[in-house]
Each structure stands twice: as structure tokens, then as C-alpha cells.
Scaffold this motif. Structure first.
Motif, PDB file in Angstrom:
ATOM      1  N   GLY A   1      -0.309  13.261   0.009  1.00 42.01           N
ATOM      2  CA  GLY A   1       0.501  12.656   1.067  1.00 42.01           C
ATOM      3  C   GLY A   1      -0.087  11.336   1.526  1.00 42.01           C
ATOM      4  O   GLY A   1       0.615  10.330   1.697  1.00 42.01           O
ATOM      5  N   LEU A   2      -1.399  11.323   1.714  1.00 43.19           N
ATOM      6  CA  LEU A   2      -2.082  10.097   2.115  1.00 43.19           C
ATOM      7  C   LEU A   2      -2.009   9.056   1.010  1.00 43.19           C
ATOM      8  O   LEU A   2      -1.794   7.868   1.272  1.00 43.19           O
ATOM      9  CB  LEU A   2      -3.546  10.413   2.462  1.00 43.19           C
ATOM     10  CG  LEU A   2      -4.429   9.236   2.849  1.00 43.19           C
ATOM     11  CD1 LEU A   2      -3.893   8.562   4.106  1.00 43.19           C
ATOM     12  CD2 LEU A   2      -5.862   9.677   3.048  1.00 43.19           C
ATOM     13  N   LYS A   3      -2.132   9.503  -0.233  1.00 44.10           N
ATOM     14  CA  LYS A   3      -2.090   8.579  -1.365  1.00 44.10           C
ATOM     15  C   LYS A   3      -0.723   7.899  -1.469  1.00 44.10           C
ATOM     16  O   LYS A   3      -0.637   6.677  -1.675  1.00 44.10           O
ATOM     17  CB  LYS A   3      -2.396   9.334  -2.662  1.00 44.10           C
ATOM     18  CG  LYS A   3      -2.641   8.445  -3.841  1.00 44.10           C
ATOM     19  CD  LYS A   3      -3.135   9.269  -5.011  1.00 44.10           C
ATOM     20  CE  LYS A   3      -3.646   8.372  -6.102  1.00 44.10           C
ATOM     21  NZ  LYS A   3      -4.270   9.131  -7.184  1.00 44.10           N
ATOM     22  N   SER A   4       0.377   8.670  -1.266  1.00 46.83           N
ATOM     23  CA  SER A   4       1.705   8.052  -1.346  1.00 46.83           C
ATOM     24  C   SER A   4       1.939   7.095  -0.181  1.00 46.83           C
ATOM     25  O   SER A   4       2.550   6.038  -0.347  1.00 46.83           O
ATOM     26  CB  SER A   4       2.786   9.124  -1.387  1.00 46.83           C
ATOM     27  OG  SER A   4       2.900   9.759  -0.142  1.00 46.83           O
ATOM     28  N   ALA A   5       1.429   7.440   1.008  1.00 44.08           N
ATOM     29  CA  ALA A   5       1.567   6.538   2.153  1.00 44.08           C
ATOM     30  C   ALA A   5       0.792   5.240   1.918  1.00 44.08           C
ATOM     31  O   ALA A   5       1.284   4.144   2.226  1.00 44.08           O
ATOM     32  CB  ALA A   5       1.078   7.227   3.424  1.00 44.08           C
ATOM     33  N   LEU A   6      -0.401   5.356   1.346  1.00 43.00           N
ATOM     34  CA  LEU A   6      -1.188   4.156   1.057  1.00 43.00           C
ATOM     35  C   LEU A   6      -0.541   3.322  -0.051  1.00 43.00           C
ATOM     36  O   LEU A   6      -0.629   2.087  -0.035  1.00 43.00           O
ATOM     37  CB  LEU A   6      -2.621   4.540   0.677  1.00 43.00           C
ATOM     38  CG  LEU A   6      -3.482   5.063   1.836  1.00 43.00           C
ATOM     39  CD1 LEU A   6      -4.818   5.569   1.322  1.00 43.00           C
ATOM     40  CD2 LEU A   6      -3.684   3.992   2.882  1.00 43.00           C
ATOM     41  N   MET A   7       0.112   3.977  -1.025  1.00 43.61           N
ATOM     42  CA  MET A   7       0.841   3.236  -2.077  1.00 43.61           C
ATOM     43  C   MET A   7       1.974   2.432  -1.442  1.00 43.61           C
ATOM     44  O   MET A   7       2.172   1.252  -1.793  1.00 43.61           O
ATOM     45  CB  MET A   7       1.395   4.211  -3.128  1.00 43.61           C
ATOM     46  CG  MET A   7       0.383   4.750  -4.099  1.00 43.61           C
ATOM     47  SD  MET A   7      -0.256   3.515  -5.235  1.00 43.61           S
ATOM     48  CE  MET A   7       1.123   3.333  -6.343  1.00 43.61           C
ATOM     49  N   ARG A   8       2.733   3.035  -0.537  1.00 45.04           N
ATOM     50  CA  ARG A   8       3.830   2.316   0.120  1.00 45.04           C
ATOM     51  C   ARG A   8       3.292   1.153   0.935  1.00 45.04           C
ATOM     52  O   ARG A   8       3.869   0.052   0.914  1.00 45.04           O
ATOM     53  CB  ARG A   8       4.623   3.273   1.029  1.00 45.04           C
ATOM     54  CG  ARG A   8       5.482   4.249   0.275  1.00 45.04           C
ATOM     55  CD  ARG A   8       6.444   4.970   1.195  1.00 45.04           C
ATOM     56  NE  ARG A   8       5.822   5.529   2.379  1.00 45.04           N
ATOM     57  CZ  ARG A   8       5.398   6.787   2.507  1.00 45.04           C
ATOM     58  NH1 ARG A   8       5.525   7.623   1.505  1.00 45.04           N
ATOM     59  NH2 ARG A   8       4.858   7.195   3.631  1.00 45.04           N
ATOM     60  N   LEU A   9       2.174   1.368   1.614  1.00 40.48           N
ATOM     61  CA  LEU A   9       1.561   0.299   2.407  1.00 40.48           C
ATOM     62  C   LEU A   9       1.085  -0.815   1.490  1.00 40.48           C
ATOM     63  O   LEU A   9       1.291  -2.015   1.764  1.00 40.48           O
ATOM     64  CB  LEU A   9       0.399   0.848   3.230  1.00 40.48           C
ATOM     65  CG  LEU A   9      -0.391  -0.179   4.039  1.00 40.48           C
ATOM     66  CD1 LEU A   9       0.489  -0.809   5.105  1.00 40.48           C
ATOM     67  CD2 LEU A   9      -1.618   0.456   4.662  1.00 40.48           C
ATOM     68  N   GLY A  10       0.466  -0.469   0.383  1.00 38.83           N
ATOM     69  CA  GLY A  10      -0.008  -1.480  -0.574  1.00 38.83           C
ATOM     70  C   GLY A  10       1.124  -2.295  -1.155  1.00 38.83           C
ATOM     71  O   GLY A  10       1.030  -3.519  -1.299  1.00 38.83           O
ATOM     72  N   ARG A  11       2.242  -1.623  -1.481  1.00 40.41           N
ATOM     73  CA  ARG A  11       3.410  -2.348  -1.999  1.00 40.41           C
ATOM     74  C   ARG A  11       3.963  -3.316  -0.958  1.00 40.41           C
ATOM     75  O   ARG A  11       4.333  -4.442  -1.298  1.00 40.41           O
ATOM     76  CB  ARG A  11       4.503  -1.354  -2.410  1.00 40.41           C
ATOM     77  CG  ARG A  11       4.197  -0.595  -3.658  1.00 40.41           C
ATOM     78  CD  ARG A  11       5.348   0.331  -4.039  1.00 40.41           C
ATOM     79  NE  ARG A  11       4.928   1.273  -5.054  1.00 40.41           N
ATOM     80  CZ  ARG A  11       4.959   2.573  -4.917  1.00 40.41           C
ATOM     81  NH1 ARG A  11       5.417   3.141  -3.820  1.00 40.41           N
ATOM     82  NH2 ARG A  11       4.534   3.344  -5.906  1.00 40.41           N
ATOM     83  N   ALA A  12       4.037  -2.862   0.298  1.00 35.93           N
ATOM     84  CA  ALA A  12       4.554  -3.707   1.376  1.00 35.93           C
ATOM     85  C   ALA A  12       3.653  -4.924   1.609  1.00 35.93           C
ATOM     86  O   ALA A  12       4.129  -6.044   1.832  1.00 35.93           O
ATOM     87  CB  ALA A  12       4.695  -2.916   2.659  1.00 35.93           C
ATOM     88  N   VAL A  13       2.331  -4.711   1.520  1.00 32.14           N
ATOM     89  CA  VAL A  13       1.399  -5.831   1.726  1.00 32.14           C
ATOM     90  C   VAL A  13       1.480  -6.821   0.576  1.00 32.14           C
ATOM     91  O   VAL A  13       1.497  -8.032   0.774  1.00 32.14           O
ATOM     92  CB  VAL A  13      -0.040  -5.289   1.915  1.00 32.14           C
ATOM     93  CG1 VAL A  13      -1.064  -6.404   1.860  1.00 32.14           C
ATOM     94  CG2 VAL A  13      -0.143  -4.545   3.236  1.00 32.14           C
ATOM     95  N   LYS A  14       1.545  -6.328  -0.652  1.00 30.80           N
ATOM     96  CA  LYS A  14       1.556  -7.201  -1.820  1.00 30.80           C
ATOM     97  C   LYS A  14       2.867  -7.988  -1.952  1.00 30.80           C
ATOM     98  O   LYS A  14       2.871  -9.105  -2.451  1.00 30.80           O
ATOM     99  CB  LYS A  14       1.346  -6.387  -3.099  1.00 30.80           C
ATOM    100  CG  LYS A  14      -0.020  -5.782  -3.178  1.00 30.80           C
ATOM    101  CD  LYS A  14      -0.730  -6.304  -4.348  1.00 30.80           C
ATOM    102  CE  LYS A  14      -2.094  -5.619  -4.410  1.00 30.80           C
ATOM    103  NZ  LYS A  14      -3.008  -6.320  -5.210  1.00 30.80           N
ATOM    104  N   GLN A  15       3.984  -7.419  -1.533  1.00 30.52           N
ATOM    105  CA  GLN A  15       5.264  -8.115  -1.693  1.00 30.52           C
ATOM    106  C   GLN A  15       5.456  -9.203  -0.647  1.00 30.52           C
ATOM    107  O   GLN A  15       6.280 -10.070  -0.827  1.00 30.52           O
ATOM    108  CB  GLN A  15       6.433  -7.121  -1.659  1.00 30.52           C
ATOM    109  CG  GLN A  15       6.651  -6.428  -0.327  1.00 30.52           C
ATOM    110  CD  GLN A  15       7.706  -7.076   0.525  1.00 30.52           C
ATOM    111  OE1 GLN A  15       8.626  -7.687   0.026  1.00 30.52           O
ATOM    112  NE2 GLN A  15       7.559  -6.927   1.805  1.00 30.52           N
ATOM    113  N   GLY A  16       4.777  -9.143   0.478  1.00 33.22           N
ATOM    114  CA  GLY A  16       5.008 -10.091   1.557  1.00 33.22           C
ATOM    115  C   GLY A  16       4.042 -11.169   1.562  1.00 33.22           C
ATOM    116  O   GLY A  16       3.964 -12.282   1.484  1.00 33.22           O
TER     117      GLY A  16
END
Length: 182
Positions: A167-182
Motif C-alpha cells: 500500500g505504501l509502495k503504490s502511494a509512493l509510486m503515485r507521488l513519484g509520478r506526480a513529482v516527475k510529471q510536473g
């Protein structure tokens, strides 16, 4: 019996240090038994006091708008489920009805009045307001502007390999994607 005899101590009672110690012991026991008790009772619960005052005043008013909104599906039935109660003023219930359903419900108002009276609502008439459906609720999550390249996605996944909790890993993946795209 004379007055002098009445106030004279009895022969079996005694005075002196032993009697004083006995009286002090009894007084200490009585004080210890009362110690720690509240002298003044706490105030009553405000909601209970308010309910006791208001309930007799509101006895004949029936259901309010909040109770109608809460139990609308059970009270009104399937045919009126898409209509929503808006206001209840002076016995007039205002319903918000989507589009083409309004003429159908207008014909069914006597049935709805009967159901509402059976449920305990004091309603004299029903006013139907035809309105468009509410727009869908917006979320606070913005969509991604662009997708990550496979290399960026692999680098992000490799950086999060030490995380064991899925659960933590998927949340961190979503956060990483959001940071990298912006």
C-alpha cells in the motif's frame, strides 16, 4: 424529675481523656467517610435538559427536513427516489426533480402526500422544482499531464524496491509520478 436531674450527666457515662479520645476517633471516622465526595452535584447534561424543554413544544410538528432527507428512499419509494427534498416551510415541501421526471411526479403527488402522512410528516402540499442534475463532484487529485517514459517508470520502481508494504509502495509510486510529471 427536677430540672437539675435532667441536665446532670448519667452515672454510667464518664468524662476525661478516654471519653475525648473516643469522641475524636468517631469524628475522624465520620470525616474520612465523607472526604472526597462532591458537595455540589454536577450540572445536568445540556442536551438532555434542552430535549426535555423542546420535545413537548415540537410534539405536533412531525418529521423535519433532515429526517425526510435521511429517510427519503424508504418514505417515498422507488418512483420518487431521484427527487430530493429541498425545503419544508409552513407545510409545503419543495422537491428538486431532474428533467423529464417532473411531469410524472406532478401526477403522482397525491400518492407521495399519502406516503409522507403515513410516515408522520405534517405536509399540506408539494412544490416540484425542475432542475438539471448536479455536476459530478470534483476531486482534489489533478490528472497527470503526461505519462512517464518506461525508463523513468523503471527508475522510480527501482528506487522504491526496498519498501515492503504494498500500500505504501503504490502511494509512493503515485507521488513519484506526480513529482516527475510536473
Amino acid at each position: 424529675m427536677s430540672l437539675r436531674d435532667r441536665f446532670r450527666p448519667a452515672k454510667d457515662s464518664f468524662y476525661g481523656p478516654a471519653a475525648e479520645a473516643l469522641n475524636e476517633g468517631r469524628a475522624a471516622r465520620e470525616l474520612a467517610a465523607k472526604r472526597g465526595r462532591a458537595v455540589i452535584a454536577p450540572p445536568p447534561n445540556a442536551s438532555k435538559a434542552l430535549t426535555a424543554v423542546v420535545r413537548p413544544l415540537l410534539k405536533g410538528t412531525g418529521l423535519g427536513i433532515n429526517e425526510l432527507k435521511r429517510n427519503w428512499a424508504e418514505i417515498a419509494g422507488d418512483s420518487f427516489a431521484r427527487a430530493t427534498p429541498e425545503r419544508l416551510v409552513a407545510g409545503v415541501l419543495t422537491l428538486k426533480v431532474p428533467g423529464a421526471l417532473a411531469p410524472f411526479l406532478q401526477q403522482q403527488t397525491p400518492l407521495l402526500l399519502e406516503r409522507l402522512k403515513t410516515a408522520g410528516a405534517k405536509i399540506k402540499s408539494i412544490k416540484i422544482e425542475q432542475r438539471t442534475a448536479a455536476p459530478p463532484k470534483q476531486t482534489n487529485v489533478a490528472p497527470l499531464k503526461r505519462t512517464l517514459s518506461p525508463a523513468e517508470e523503471a527508475a522510480l520502481a527501482q528506487a522504491l524496491d526496498p519498501v515492503a508494504d504494498p500500500g505504501l509502495k503504490s502511494a509512493l509510486m503515485r507521488l513519484g509520478r506526480a513529482v516527475k510529471q510536473g
